[in-house]
Design a protein around this motif. Structure first.
Motif, PDB file in Angstrom:
ATOM      1  N   ASN A  76      -9.936 -13.576  -2.468  1.00 40.12           N
ATOM      2  CA  ASN A  76     -10.784 -14.468  -3.265  1.00 40.12           C
ATOM      3  C   ASN A  76     -12.266 -14.156  -3.104  1.00 40.12           C
ATOM      4  O   ASN A  76     -13.121 -14.911  -3.559  1.00 40.12           O
ATOM      5  CB  ASN A  76     -10.520 -15.932  -2.873  1.00 40.12           C
ATOM      6  N   GLY A  77     -12.561 -13.034  -2.433  1.00 37.14           N
ATOM      7  CA  GLY A  77     -13.951 -12.662  -2.206  1.00 37.14           C
ATOM      8  C   GLY A  77     -14.570 -13.293  -0.984  1.00 37.14           C
ATOM      9  O   GLY A  77     -15.707 -12.985  -0.642  1.00 37.14           O
ATOM     10  N   ARG A  78     -13.828 -14.146  -0.285  1.00 41.03           N
ATOM     11  CA  ARG A  78     -14.385 -14.860   0.863  1.00 41.03           C
ATOM     12  C   ARG A  78     -13.491 -14.808   2.101  1.00 41.03           C
ATOM     13  O   ARG A  78     -13.979 -14.979   3.220  1.00 41.03           O
ATOM     14  CB  ARG A  78     -14.642 -16.328   0.478  1.00 41.03           C
ATOM     15  N   LEU A  79     -12.211 -14.610   1.939  1.00 34.72           N
ATOM     16  CA  LEU A  79     -11.288 -14.637   3.066  1.00 34.72           C
ATOM     17  C   LEU A  79     -11.485 -13.440   3.997  1.00 34.72           C
ATOM     18  O   LEU A  79     -12.111 -12.447   3.637  1.00 34.72           O
ATOM     19  CB  LEU A  79      -9.840 -14.689   2.573  1.00 34.72           C
ATOM     20  N   THR A  80     -10.922 -13.544   5.202  1.00 29.50           N
ATOM     21  CA  THR A  80     -10.832 -12.435   6.148  1.00 29.50           C
ATOM     22  C   THR A  80      -9.363 -12.105   6.340  1.00 29.50           C
ATOM     23  O   THR A  80      -8.543 -13.010   6.526  1.00 29.50           O
ATOM     24  CB  THR A  80     -11.466 -12.808   7.502  1.00 29.50           C
ATOM     25  N   TRP A  81      -9.004 -10.824   6.313  1.00 29.82           N
ATOM     26  CA  TRP A  81      -7.610 -10.393   6.364  1.00 29.82           C
ATOM     27  C   TRP A  81      -7.363  -9.618   7.654  1.00 29.82           C
ATOM     28  O   TRP A  81      -8.054  -8.655   7.959  1.00 29.82           O
ATOM     29  CB  TRP A  81      -7.321  -9.505   5.162  1.00 29.82           C
ATOM     30  N   LEU A  82      -6.367 -10.040   8.417  1.00 30.06           N
ATOM     31  CA  LEU A  82      -6.022  -9.382   9.674  1.00 30.06           C
ATOM     32  C   LEU A  82      -4.545  -9.011   9.639  1.00 30.06           C
ATOM     33  O   LEU A  82      -3.672  -9.879   9.556  1.00 30.06           O
ATOM     34  CB  LEU A  82      -6.298 -10.313  10.854  1.00 30.06           C
ATOM     35  N   SER A  83      -4.262  -7.715   9.685  1.00 28.18           N
ATOM     36  CA  SER A  83      -2.891  -7.219   9.693  1.00 28.18           C
ATOM     37  C   SER A  83      -2.546  -6.800  11.114  1.00 28.18           C
ATOM     38  O   SER A  83      -3.248  -5.983  11.715  1.00 28.18           O
ATOM     39  CB  SER A  83      -2.750  -6.036   8.733  1.00 28.18           C
ATOM     40  N   VAL A  84      -1.480  -7.376  11.677  1.00 31.70           N
ATOM     41  CA  VAL A  84      -1.076  -7.123  13.056  1.00 31.70           C
ATOM     42  C   VAL A  84       0.221  -6.334  13.059  1.00 31.70           C
ATOM     43  O   VAL A  84       1.236  -6.786  12.524  1.00 31.70           O
ATOM     44  CB  VAL A  84      -0.906  -8.441  13.834  1.00 31.70           C
ATOM     45  N   LEU A  85       0.184  -5.149  13.682  1.00 33.66           N
ATOM     46  CA  LEU A  85       1.346  -4.258  13.733  1.00 33.66           C
ATOM     47  C   LEU A  85       1.443  -3.625  15.119  1.00 33.66           C
ATOM     48  O   LEU A  85       0.449  -3.606  15.870  1.00 33.66           O
ATOM     49  CB  LEU A  85       1.196  -3.141  12.695  1.00 33.66           C
ATOM     50  N   PRO A  86       2.610  -3.096  15.493  1.00 35.69           N
ATOM     51  CA  PRO A  86       2.672  -2.285  16.712  1.00 35.69           C
ATOM     52  C   PRO A  86       1.669  -1.144  16.632  1.00 35.69           C
ATOM     53  O   PRO A  86       1.346  -0.668  15.532  1.00 35.69           O
ATOM     54  CB  PRO A  86       4.116  -1.778  16.718  1.00 35.69           C
ATOM     55  N   PRO A  87       1.146  -0.675  17.773  1.00 33.45           N
ATOM     56  CA  PRO A  87       0.059   0.311  17.753  1.00 33.45           C
ATOM     57  C   PRO A  87       0.304   1.533  16.873  1.00 33.45           C
ATOM     58  O   PRO A  87      -0.572   1.936  16.110  1.00 33.45           O
ATOM     59  CB  PRO A  87      -0.071   0.704  19.237  1.00 33.45           C
ATOM     60  N   ASP A  89       2.326   1.928  14.255  1.00 32.68           N
ATOM     61  CA  ASP A  89       2.326   1.537  12.848  1.00 32.68           C
ATOM     62  C   ASP A  89       0.926   1.167  12.371  1.00 32.68           C
ATOM     63  O   ASP A  89       0.564   1.425  11.222  1.00 32.68           O
ATOM     64  CB  ASP A  89       3.267   0.351  12.628  1.00 32.68           C
ATOM     65  N   ALA A  90       0.158   0.545  13.264  1.00 30.65           N
ATOM     66  CA  ALA A  90      -1.211   0.166  12.896  1.00 30.65           C
ATOM     67  C   ALA A  90      -2.062   1.397  12.614  1.00 30.65           C
ATOM     68  O   ALA A  90      -2.843   1.427  11.657  1.00 30.65           O
ATOM     69  CB  ALA A  90      -1.840  -0.679  14.007  1.00 30.65           C
ATOM     70  N   ALA A  91      -1.906   2.444  13.433  1.00 30.52           N
ATOM     71  CA  ALA A  91      -2.670   3.674  13.218  1.00 30.52           C
ATOM     72  C   ALA A  91      -2.313   4.312  11.887  1.00 30.52           C
ATOM     73  O   ALA A  91      -3.190   4.773  11.141  1.00 30.52           O
ATOM     74  CB  ALA A  91      -2.423   4.644  14.372  1.00 30.52           C
ATOM     75  N   ALA A  92      -1.013   4.321  11.560  1.00 33.14           N
ATOM     76  CA  ALA A  92      -0.583   4.898  10.283  1.00 33.14           C
ATOM     77  C   ALA A  92      -1.123   4.086   9.113  1.00 33.14           C
ATOM     78  O   ALA A  92      -1.555   4.645   8.095  1.00 33.14           O
ATOM     79  CB  ALA A  92       0.937   4.963  10.230  1.00 33.14           C
ATOM     80  N   ARG A  93      -1.125   2.767   9.249  1.00 35.10           N
ATOM     81  CA  ARG A  93      -1.628   1.922   8.163  1.00 35.10           C
ATOM     82  C   ARG A  93      -3.123   2.135   7.943  1.00 35.10           C
ATOM     83  O   ARG A  93      -3.600   2.155   6.807  1.00 35.10           O
ATOM     84  CB  ARG A  93      -1.329   0.457   8.463  1.00 35.10           C
ATOM     85  N   ARG A  94      -3.872   2.280   9.038  1.00 35.89           N
ATOM     86  CA  ARG A  94      -5.323   2.495   8.892  1.00 35.89           C
ATOM     87  C   ARG A  94      -5.631   3.819   8.204  1.00 35.89           C
ATOM     88  O   ARG A  94      -6.668   3.951   7.540  1.00 35.89           O
ATOM     89  CB  ARG A  94      -5.998   2.432  10.265  1.00 35.89           C
ATOM     90  N   MET A  95      -4.757   4.802   8.366  1.00 37.44           N
ATOM     91  CA  MET A  95      -4.960   6.065   7.652  1.00 37.44           C
ATOM     92  C   MET A  95      -4.793   5.875   6.154  1.00 37.44           C
ATOM     93  O   MET A  95      -5.518   6.469   5.352  1.00 37.44           O
ATOM     94  CB  MET A  95      -3.979   7.119   8.172  1.00 37.44           C
ATOM     95  N   LEU A  96      -3.832   5.037   5.761  1.00 40.40           N
ATOM     96  CA  LEU A  96      -3.591   4.791   4.341  1.00 40.40           C
ATOM     97  C   LEU A  96      -4.570   3.774   3.775  1.00 40.40           C
ATOM     98  O   LEU A  96      -5.039   3.917   2.633  1.00 40.40           O
ATOM     99  CB  LEU A  96      -2.156   4.282   4.140  1.00 40.40           C
ATOM    100  N   LEU A  97      -4.866   2.752   4.555  1.00 36.56           N
ATOM    101  CA  LEU A  97      -5.745   1.668   4.117  1.00 36.56           C
ATOM    102  C   LEU A  97      -6.813   1.447   5.180  1.00 36.56           C
ATOM    103  O   LEU A  97      -6.646   0.622   6.088  1.00 36.56           O
ATOM    104  CB  LEU A  97      -4.941   0.380   3.903  1.00 36.56           C
ATOM    105  N   PRO A  98      -7.913   2.189   5.109  1.00 34.48           N
ATOM    106  CA  PRO A  98      -8.969   2.043   6.122  1.00 34.48           C
ATOM    107  C   PRO A  98      -9.512   0.616   6.161  1.00 34.48           C
ATOM    108  O   PRO A  98      -9.513  -0.103   5.163  1.00 34.48           O
ATOM    109  CB  PRO A  98     -10.050   3.028   5.649  1.00 34.48           C
ATOM    110  N   ASP A  99      -9.956   0.211   7.343  1.00 28.51           N
ATOM    111  CA  ASP A  99     -10.528  -1.117   7.496  1.00 28.51           C
ATOM    112  C   ASP A  99     -11.767  -1.278   6.632  1.00 28.51           C
ATOM    113  O   ASP A  99     -12.495  -0.312   6.362  1.00 28.51           O
ATOM    114  CB  ASP A  99     -10.906  -1.370   8.955  1.00 28.51           C
ATOM    115  N   GLY A 100     -12.002  -2.505   6.197  1.00 32.92           N
ATOM    116  CA  GLY A 100     -13.174  -2.828   5.393  1.00 32.92           C
ATOM    117  C   GLY A 100     -13.939  -3.984   6.017  1.00 32.92           C
ATOM    118  O   GLY A 100     -13.585  -4.467   7.101  1.00 32.92           O
ATOM    119  N   PRO A 101     -14.972  -4.477   5.336  1.00 33.06           N
ATOM    120  CA  PRO A 101     -15.778  -5.570   5.888  1.00 33.06           C
ATOM    121  C   PRO A 101     -14.975  -6.841   6.157  1.00 33.06           C
ATOM    122  O   PRO A 101     -15.248  -7.559   7.112  1.00 33.06           O
ATOM    123  CB  PRO A 101     -16.839  -5.812   4.801  1.00 33.06           C
TER     124      PRO A 101
END
Length: 221
Positions: A76-87, A89-101
């Motif tokens: 909605n332009g205002r929320l903060t999104w936190l995705s929690v995964l095993p380490p 899986d988290a590294a693989a996800r960050r490669m596909l979807l880099p962290d943003g603001p």
């Protein structure tokens, strides 16, 4: 959506453990056809969206999220999104979807409960969502997760997607003992059409449902 229970009482906090669904990568019966592994169904997203309508600056925590587009659909332009995964899986996800603001992925062991400390401004609201897998989630893990969220996120919500009827029953029994929970609602998921010959089912017992748990505000706990 039907309100099923209101109750009082909360005591413990334990690690949340995620298990692979016995239905395989395609998910359990009742999953929305457009949702892939680790994605929220449309009714679950509607529950999260409803919370954000009341608390637009809230943090959305997704436990066990896949490489999907939930953030884009719910942002909605205002929320903060936190995705929690095993380490790993988290590294693989960050490669596909880099962290943003306003979106980041963190790696935490599946048996750990360290992720609640990563949620920043709790007073702005927190909604925790668990996509898909609870059809294979043991009742003890559901109880532990309820306890953690009730203790750490007053005024927040927990959305459990595609719960089997046994797991849903465990939720309804558990909430009676948690003072920090204000109410729990259920949204039945429409069953998938079987690929083979149709099997008769009990119409009064839906295979899966989305459970939406609302926690009492701190002053009301």
């Amino acid at each position: 959506m039907t309100e099923l229970s209101r109750h009082r009482g909360c005591t413990c906090a334990s690690p949340f453990r995620r298990r692979r669904s016995r239905h395989g990568a395609s998910g359990p019966p009742g999953r929305d056809d457009r949702s892939g592994p680790g994605e929220l169904s449309a009714p679950a997203e509607a529950a999260v969206r409803g919370y954000l309508a009341r608390r637009p600056d809230a943090t959305v925590v997704v436990l066990g999220e896949g490489p999907g587009t939930g953030f884009r659909r719910l942002d909605n332009g205002r929320l903060t999104w936190l995705s929690v995964l095993p380490p790993g899986d988290a590294a693989a996800r960050r490669m596909l979807l880099p962290d943003g603001p306003r979106r980041r992925t963190v790696g935490r062991p599946g048996t750990g409960a360290g992720w609640p400390a990563l949620v920043g401004t709790v007073e702005r609201g927190v909604v925790v969502a668990v996509p898909g897998a609870p059809a294979g989630l043991p009742a003890g893990a559901v109880r532990d997760l309820l306890a953690v969220c009730a203790a750490r996120f007053p005024g927040g919500a927990l959305v459990l997607d595609a719960l089997s009827w046994r797991a849903a029953a465990a939720v309804f029994l558990t909430v009676r003992h948690h003072r920090g929970v204000a109410a729990v609602h259920a949204r039945p998921l429409p069953p998938r059409r079987p690929s083979g010959p149709a099997r008769p089912r009990r119409r009064w017992l839906p295979w899966t449902a989305v459970c939406e748990v609302h926690f009492a505000a701190a002053h009301a706990a």
